[in-house]
Design an enzyme around this catalytic site. Structure first.
Site, short mmCIF file in Angstrom:
data_model
loop_
_atom_site.label_atom_id
_atom_site.label_comp_id
_atom_site.label_asym_id
_atom_site.label_seq_id
_atom_site.Cartn_x
_atom_site.Cartn_y
_atom_site.Cartn_z
N SER A 1 0.84 -1.19 0.00
CA SER A 1 0.00 0.00 0.00
C SER A 1 0.87 1.24 0.00
O SER A 1 2.00 1.22 0.49
CB SER A 1 -0.90 0.02 1.25
OG SER A 1 -1.60 1.24 1.36
N TYR B 1 -2.99 0.31 10.51
CA TYR B 1 -3.09 -0.30 9.17
C TYR B 1 -1.82 -0.02 8.37
O TYR B 1 -1.24 -0.93 7.76
CB TYR B 1 -4.29 0.26 8.42
CG TYR B 1 -4.29 -0.09 6.94
CD1 TYR B 1 -4.63 -1.36 6.51
CD2 TYR B 1 -3.89 0.85 5.99
CE1 TYR B 1 -4.59 -1.69 5.17
CE2 TYR B 1 -3.86 0.53 4.64
CZ TYR B 1 -4.21 -0.74 4.24
OH TYR B 1 -4.16 -1.07 2.90
#
Length: 223
Positions: free
Chosen positions: A134, A146
């Site tokens: 990501s 996250y």
């Protein structure tokens, strides 16, 4: 001989788009996710697909699925460790322990279990492993658990690339910014499409054997 791609998180979004892209390119696709009904919908649009329902946080489920796929298709040439999730809570106030554990189990342990299950088959084919990272794993975001889980994926992908090169294998991390999937319930209107990320996966697994695509970093052009 037709090659085979094993995909976790294949029932929707990036995983489903990758399955369709790979199928269009002539690959067999082994589709792994929890929802058998959704996997069947994806498989319906693929020329040669195998539905493998299971939980990416379960080593036993992954091992069984990999074994079935390898038996069905005669081996596995590439694997896409794509299953992942964010936090359901807003992150404000006291952290939700179950929510955090659920994300860590999938984003970190799920990747480890996927690699453990599929690596013996990839060694046989000198295959390629791809992980979904990501943009959040490439920069520091205040307090983001996250994001930290994706920093792990990026680091682990680099470590696996070094290990796999010893026997002719390759490992790639694909790092997208915001993608237009149910993963993001709200946000900016200009997002990447799942097909953009699928194109990056195909670049990695279809690259000439002399080249190892270590990372693909994708961001929306319009911000």
């Amino acid at each position: 001989m037709t090659k085979t791609l094993f995909i976790t998180g294949a029932s929707s979004g990036i995983g489903a788009a990758t399955a369709r892209k790979a199928s269009d390119a002539g690959w067999n696709v082994a589709l792994f996710a929890r929802s058998e009904d959704k996997l069947k919908e994806v498989a319906h649009g693929c020329a040669s697909a195998m539905v493998l329902p299971g939980d990416a946080t379960s080593p036993a489920d992954l091992t069984e699925a990999v074994e079935r796929a390898a038996h069905q298709f005669g081996g596995i040439d590439a694997a896409f460790a794509n299953a992942g999730r964010g936090l359901n809570s807003s992150g404000k106030g006291a952290p939700d322990e179950d929510d955090i554990r659920g994300m860590i189990d999938l984003n970190i342990l799920g990747v480890l279990w996927t690699v453990g299950a599929v690596l013996p088959e990839l060694k046989k084919t000198k295959g390629t492993l791809v992980m979904t990272g990501s943009a959040a794993g490439k920069r520091h975001i205040p307090g983001s658990i996250y994001g930290a889980s994706k920093w792990f994926v990026h680091g682990y992908a680099g470590n696996m690339a070094e290990e796999m090169r010893e026997w002719g294998g390759r490992c790639t991390v694909v790092a997208p910014g915001m993608v237009d999937t149910p993963f993001f319930e709200s946000g900016k209107p200009d997002k990447l499409k799942p097909e953009d990320v699928a194109d990056a996966v195909m670049l990695a697994i279809e690259a000439d054997p002399r080249a190892s695509v270590r990372e693909v970093f994708l961001m929306p052009q319009s911000m």
